[in-house]
Design an enzyme around this catalytic site. Structure first.
Site, short mmCIF file in Angstrom:
data_model
loop_
_atom_site.label_atom_id
_atom_site.label_comp_id
_atom_site.label_asym_id
_atom_site.label_seq_id
_atom_site.Cartn_x
_atom_site.Cartn_y
_atom_site.Cartn_z
N GLU A 99 -7.72 0.65 5.83
CA GLU A 99 -6.81 -0.48 6.05
C GLU A 99 -6.34 -1.07 4.72
O GLU A 99 -7.04 -0.98 3.71
CB GLU A 99 -7.54 -1.58 6.84
CG GLU A 99 -7.05 -1.79 8.24
CD GLU A 99 -5.63 -2.31 8.37
OE1 GLU A 99 -4.77 -2.00 7.53
OE2 GLU A 99 -5.37 -3.03 9.35
N ASP A 100 -5.18 -1.69 4.75
CA ASP A 100 -4.69 -2.37 3.55
C ASP A 100 -5.39 -3.70 3.35
O ASP A 100 -5.83 -4.04 2.26
CB ASP A 100 -3.16 -2.56 3.62
CG ASP A 100 -2.68 -3.20 4.93
OD1 ASP A 100 -3.51 -3.46 5.83
OD2 ASP A 100 -1.46 -3.40 5.06
N ASP A 103 -7.66 -9.56 7.72
CA ASP A 103 -7.28 -10.97 7.71
C ASP A 103 -8.07 -11.66 8.84
O ASP A 103 -9.22 -12.04 8.65
CB ASP A 103 -5.76 -11.01 7.92
CG ASP A 103 -5.16 -12.39 7.79
OD1 ASP A 103 -5.78 -13.24 7.15
OD2 ASP A 103 -4.05 -12.61 8.32
N PHE A 152 -0.63 -15.19 1.55
CA PHE A 152 0.11 -14.03 2.04
C PHE A 152 0.56 -13.19 0.85
O PHE A 152 1.23 -13.69 -0.04
CB PHE A 152 1.30 -14.44 2.90
CG PHE A 152 1.86 -13.28 3.66
CD1 PHE A 152 1.25 -12.83 4.83
CD2 PHE A 152 2.96 -12.59 3.19
CE1 PHE A 152 1.73 -11.73 5.52
CE2 PHE A 152 3.47 -11.49 3.87
CZ PHE A 152 2.85 -11.06 5.04
N ARG A 165 6.96 -3.27 -0.26
CA ARG A 165 5.85 -2.31 -0.15
C ARG A 165 5.72 -1.46 -1.42
O ARG A 165 4.65 -1.00 -1.77
CB ARG A 165 6.08 -1.36 1.03
CG ARG A 165 5.96 -2.00 2.39
CD ARG A 165 5.92 -0.91 3.45
NE ARG A 165 6.17 -1.41 4.80
CZ ARG A 165 5.23 -1.93 5.59
NH1 ARG A 165 3.99 -2.03 5.17
NH2 ARG A 165 5.52 -2.35 6.80
P1 IMP Z 1 -5.65 -8.92 11.13
O1 IMP Z 1 -5.52 -8.27 12.47
O2 IMP Z 1 -5.30 -10.38 11.18
O3 IMP Z 1 -6.95 -8.67 10.42
O4 IMP Z 1 -4.46 -8.39 10.27
C1 IMP Z 1 -4.49 -7.22 9.65
C2 IMP Z 1 -3.07 -6.75 9.38
O5 IMP Z 1 -2.16 -7.82 9.16
C3 IMP Z 1 -3.06 -5.94 8.13
O6 IMP Z 1 -3.23 -4.59 8.44
C4 IMP Z 1 -1.70 -6.21 7.56
O7 IMP Z 1 -0.77 -5.29 8.07
C5 IMP Z 1 -1.32 -7.58 8.05
N1 IMP Z 1 -1.54 -8.60 7.03
C6 IMP Z 1 -2.52 -9.53 7.00
N2 IMP Z 1 -2.44 -10.31 5.91
C7 IMP Z 1 -1.38 -9.85 5.21
C8 IMP Z 1 -0.77 -10.24 3.96
O8 IMP Z 1 -1.19 -11.17 3.26
N3 IMP Z 1 0.31 -9.52 3.58
C9 IMP Z 1 0.82 -8.50 4.31
N4 IMP Z 1 0.28 -8.09 5.47
C10 IMP Z 1 -0.80 -8.77 5.92
MG MG Z 2 -1.75 -3.17 8.49
#
Ligand code: IMP
Ligand code: MG
Length: 181
Positions: A99-100, A103, A152, A165
């Site tokens: 994963e990138d 969050d 963010f 990106r």
């Molecule tokens: P989660 O489901 O809230 O953990 O979100 C995970 C996904 O949200 C990541 O795979 C990202 O694609 C996106 N995401 C969360 N925070 C950021 C950010 O700060 N910048 C860009 N994408 C984000």
């Molecule tokens: Mg993602």
């Protein structure tokens, strides 16, 4: 594009260091296992391609595209949809989800549950970035590159409304970029 960035949060040097360290650890932990790396599109693509150059054992990879929130929203909804599924069976595989950023944890929580139903032998998570202060769902991140504060971020694969990106570092956008959307 650089002029839209307020400040750099993770530099190219720090990214290279993290990839080297994570790759060496994965090489050790997965020796003799032929792991399947699952890249979560699109954000993790750049990270995975850099990371696996430091993974010095036989391995395979595949891609999956999921979406937790679309377009311009910067807050997760908890609604995780599969846009593109894997082509590879997970049966008895040692799976490494790439994963990138983690969050709220919704995306990885859902994916781990799903992969369990596909009878993977083991499931571990490598996330380039971690925003621990934002977690709603508890998810164990087995390998983490860099922990960042609740901001963010864009770059190194990550987008705001599909842009930025291709930045080679991770940065925070200027407030006016959101304001003028
Ligand atoms: P989660 O489901 O809230 O953990 O979100 C995970 C996904 O949200 C990541 O795979 C990202 O694609 C996106 N995401 C969360 N925070 C950021 C950010 O700060 N910048 C860009 N994408 C984000
Ligand atoms: Mg993602």
């Amino acid at each position: 594009m650089n002029s839209d960035i307020e400040r750099v949060l993770v530099s190219e040097e720090e990214i290279a260091e993290a990839n080297k360290r994570l790759g060496a650890q994965l090489t050790k932990d997965y020796a003799g296992k032929n792991p399947l790396f699952v890249c979560i599109l699109r954000g993790a693509a750049m990270f995975m391609m850099d990371l696996i150059k430091h993974v010095d054992i036989p391995m395979e990879y595949d891609f999956m595209d999921v979406s937790s929130y679309g377009g311009e929203n910067t807050v997760s909804t908890g609604d995780v949809r599969i846009i593109k599924d894997l082509d590879t069976s997970l049966l008895n595989r040692d799976v490494v989800i790439v994963e990138d950023i983690i969050d709220t944890g919704y995306t990885l929580d859902r994916l781990v549950d799903l992969f369990k139903t596909r009878n993977a032998k083991s499931i571990k998570i490598v996330s380039f970035l971690d925003k621990p202060s934002r977690r709603i769902k508890h998810v164990k991140v087995d390998y983490n590159g860099v922990k960042i504060p609740d901001e963010f971020v864009v770059g190194y694969g990550m987008d705001y409304d599909e842009r930025y990106r291709n930045l080679p570092y991770v940065g925070v956008l200027k407030q006016e970029i959101y304001a003028t959307k």
